[in-house]
Scaffold this motif. Structure first.
Motif, PDB file in Angstrom:
ATOM      1  N   ALA A 121      14.923  18.743 -26.628  1.00 57.52           N
ATOM      2  CA  ALA A 121      13.995  18.896 -27.714  1.00 57.52           C
ATOM      3  C   ALA A 121      13.888  17.279 -28.456  1.00 57.52           C
ATOM      4  N   GLY A 122      14.768  16.458 -28.201  1.00 59.22           N
ATOM      5  CA  GLY A 122      14.606  15.245 -28.544  1.00 59.22           C
ATOM      6  C   GLY A 122      15.486  14.640 -29.702  1.00 59.22           C
ATOM      7  N   PHE A 123      16.636  15.341 -29.833  1.00 50.83           N
ATOM      8  CA  PHE A 123      17.376  15.118 -30.799  1.00 50.83           C
ATOM      9  C   PHE A 123      18.788  14.814 -30.015  1.00 50.83           C
ATOM     10  N   ARG A 124      19.483  13.918 -30.402  1.00 51.51           N
ATOM     11  CA  ARG A 124      20.715  13.751 -29.922  1.00 51.51           C
ATOM     12  C   ARG A 124      21.953  13.739 -30.810  1.00 51.51           C
ATOM     13  N   ALA A 125      21.608  13.584 -32.037  1.00 53.07           N
ATOM     14  CA  ALA A 125      22.947  13.688 -33.071  1.00 53.07           C
ATOM     15  C   ALA A 125      22.500  14.705 -34.089  1.00 53.07           C
ATOM     16  N   MET A 126      23.698  15.363 -34.541  1.00 50.05           N
ATOM     17  CA  MET A 126      23.529  16.464 -35.481  1.00 50.05           C
ATOM     18  C   MET A 126      24.637  16.130 -36.410  1.00 50.05           C
ATOM     19  N   MET A 127      24.339  16.695 -38.002  1.00 50.98           N
ATOM     20  CA  MET A 127      25.507  17.067 -38.780  1.00 50.98           C
ATOM     21  C   MET A 127      25.038  18.227 -39.388  1.00 50.98           C
ATOM     22  N   SER A 128      25.952  19.132 -39.383  1.00 53.09           N
ATOM     23  CA  SER A 128      25.997  20.508 -40.387  1.00 53.09           C
ATOM     24  C   SER A 128      27.008  20.551 -41.429  1.00 53.09           C
ATOM     25  N   VAL A 129      26.393  20.837 -42.742  1.00 48.83           N
ATOM     26  CA  VAL A 129      27.342  20.983 -43.958  1.00 48.83           C
ATOM     27  C   VAL A 129      27.484  22.259 -44.550  1.00 48.83           C
ATOM     28  N   GLN A 130      28.512  22.542 -44.605  1.00 48.23           N
ATOM     29  CA  GLN A 130      28.460  23.884 -45.147  1.00 48.23           C
ATOM     30  C   GLN A 130      28.339  24.008 -46.550  1.00 48.23           C
ATOM     31  N   LEU A 131      27.342  25.036 -46.890  1.00 45.84           N
ATOM     32  CA  LEU A 131      27.000  24.905 -48.597  1.00 45.84           C
ATOM     33  C   LEU A 131      27.738  26.118 -49.038  1.00 45.84           C
ATOM     34  N   SER A 132      28.054  27.124 -48.701  1.00 45.59           N
ATOM     35  CA  SER A 132      28.546  28.305 -49.420  1.00 45.59           C
ATOM     36  C   SER A 132      30.187  28.641 -48.829  1.00 45.59           C
ATOM     37  N   LEU A 133      30.994  28.972 -49.657  1.00 48.93           N
ATOM     38  CA  LEU A 133      32.552  29.208 -49.156  1.00 48.93           C
ATOM     39  C   LEU A 133      32.923  30.486 -49.340  1.00 48.93           C
ATOM     40  N   HIS A 134      32.258  31.123 -50.337  1.00 49.66           N
ATOM     41  CA  HIS A 134      32.676  32.625 -50.507  1.00 49.66           C
ATOM     42  C   HIS A 134      31.474  33.652 -50.630  1.00 49.66           C
ATOM     43  N   GLY A 135      31.807  34.861 -50.496  1.00 47.13           N
ATOM     44  CA  GLY A 135      30.836  35.957 -50.773  1.00 47.13           C
ATOM     45  C   GLY A 135      30.243  36.414 -49.232  1.00 47.13           C
ATOM     46  N   ARG A 137      27.255  35.799 -48.439  1.00 42.78           N
ATOM     47  CA  ARG A 137      26.204  34.960 -47.900  1.00 42.78           C
ATOM     48  C   ARG A 137      27.096  33.418 -47.572  1.00 42.78           C
ATOM     49  N   ARG A 138      26.811  33.042 -46.444  1.00 47.18           N
ATOM     50  CA  ARG A 138      27.293  31.728 -45.908  1.00 47.18           C
ATOM     51  C   ARG A 138      26.130  30.961 -45.384  1.00 47.18           C
ATOM     52  N   SER A 139      26.209  29.692 -45.576  1.00 55.32           N
ATOM     53  CA  SER A 139      24.755  28.957 -45.375  1.00 55.32           C
ATOM     54  C   SER A 139      25.355  27.512 -44.873  1.00 55.32           C
ATOM     55  N   ALA A 140      24.641  26.691 -44.189  1.00 59.27           N
ATOM     56  CA  ALA A 140      24.811  25.404 -43.735  1.00 59.27           C
ATOM     57  C   ALA A 140      23.515  24.634 -43.732  1.00 59.27           C
ATOM     58  N   LEU A 141      23.557  23.433 -44.199  1.00 59.36           N
ATOM     59  CA  LEU A 141      22.566  22.581 -44.199  1.00 59.36           C
ATOM     60  C   LEU A 141      22.731  21.929 -42.621  1.00 59.36           C
ATOM     61  N   ASN A 142      21.381  21.851 -41.922  1.00 62.83           N
ATOM     62  CA  ASN A 142      21.421  21.263 -40.708  1.00 62.83           C
ATOM     63  C   ASN A 142      20.752  19.975 -40.528  1.00 62.83           C
ATOM     64  N   LEU A 143      21.287  18.831 -40.317  1.00 62.38           N
ATOM     65  CA  LEU A 143      20.598  17.528 -40.119  1.00 62.38           C
ATOM     66  C   LEU A 143      20.314  16.939 -38.850  1.00 62.38           C
ATOM     67  N   TYR A 144      19.397  16.597 -38.428  1.00 65.28           N
ATOM     68  CA  TYR A 144      19.117  16.128 -36.877  1.00 65.28           C
ATOM     69  C   TYR A 144      18.630  14.711 -36.936  1.00 65.28           C
ATOM     70  N   SER A 145      19.016  13.853 -35.865  1.00 62.05           N
ATOM     71  CA  SER A 145      18.702  12.730 -35.762  1.00 62.05           C
ATOM     72  C   SER A 145      18.231  12.544 -34.154  1.00 62.05           C
TER      73      SER A 145
END
Length: 247
Positions: A121-135, A137-145
């Motif tokens: 799809a054209g993306f070689r690098a990626m970072m994912s950052v956890q946003l929620s620790l408990h409960g 609901r769990r979520s992550a912020l996904n960042l592409y380059s």
């Protein structure tokens, strides 16, 4: 980190905070998340696209992507049950950041099905950052380059600090949204009780018990019973037309 770099980081995080809160109520959860993702893309060095993945009761949902290609990749990770966002949300390292410097190289071996599709799809690098620790609901912020090896120590640090800031904001936004929903539910239940009190000449407690009994007998949530009753009353009033004015 030297002083100019430290100053740049502080300024970028301050700018992100201002963007996230400018002219918005924190109760507007969807708008808050959208601004959060765009602020992250604008703030963190090397990032070209972003999105959010959230898990609740075993279901992973992707949303608020900055472009369709990112949305498709976030959703692909959800469908496959693998990828940096899944790792960040469910099994992150201590710092809460999962970094893939080159998904076409050794980093991609961690996610053998997802990585080739991401590169395609054209993306070689990626970072994912956890946003929620408990409960629930769990979520992550996904960042592409599109550029491999673009996420240096400064980018990782900024992403980590941004994630802490964003997690706090999301926590508040989620609770505010839940509060708004609870208030709306209380309001519709109050309206339904008023209808029953007028229709059957019962008091407040008796009207509420009627709603409870109906909920239990039909196996429908109390608020849904109340919503149906209020809707039915409004429909009947609309069919009857305007009431004659009192003189």
């Amino acid at each position: 980190m030297d002083d100019p770099e430290h100053e740049r980081l502080v300024k970028s995080l301050r700018s992100a905070a201002e963007q996230l809160t400018e002219n918005r109520s924190i109760r507007d959860f969807e708008a808050t998340v959208t601004k959060l993702v765009h602020a992250a893309v604008d703030t963190i060095p090397g990032v070209e696209g972003g999105g959010i993945s959230r898990t609740e009761e075993g279901t992973v949902r992707s949303s608020h992507a900055t472009d369709p290609a990112v949305y498709d990749l976030d959703r692909l990770q959800s469908d496959l049950g693998q990828g940096p966002c899944i790792t960040a949300a469910d099994d992150p390292p201590e710092a809460g950041i999962v970094v893939a410097q080159d998904l076409a190289g050794a980093d991609g071996e961690r996610w053998p099905v997802f990585a080739p599709r991401c590169v395609e799809a054209g993306f070689r690098a990626m970072m994912s950052v956890q946003l929620s620790l408990h409960g629930r609901r769990r979520s992550a912020l996904n960042l592409y380059s599109r550029t491999p090896d673009v996420f240096d120590a400064s980018a990782e640090l900024t992403a980590g600090l941004f994630g802490v800031q964003a997690a706090t904001l999301l926590h508040g936004a989620e609770h505010a949204a839940d509060l708004g929903q609870a208030l709306a539910s209380r309001d519709v239940i109050g309206q339904a009780k008023g209808i029953l009190m007028e229709r059957f000449t019962v008091d407040d407690d008796e009207a509420f018990q009627m709603l409870v009994d109906s909920s239990q007998e039909t196996n429908v949530k109390l608020v849904d019973v109340a919503t149906w009753l209020v809707g039915e009353a409004r429909s009947k009033r609309a069919e009857a037309g305007p009431r004659p004015q009192r003189r």
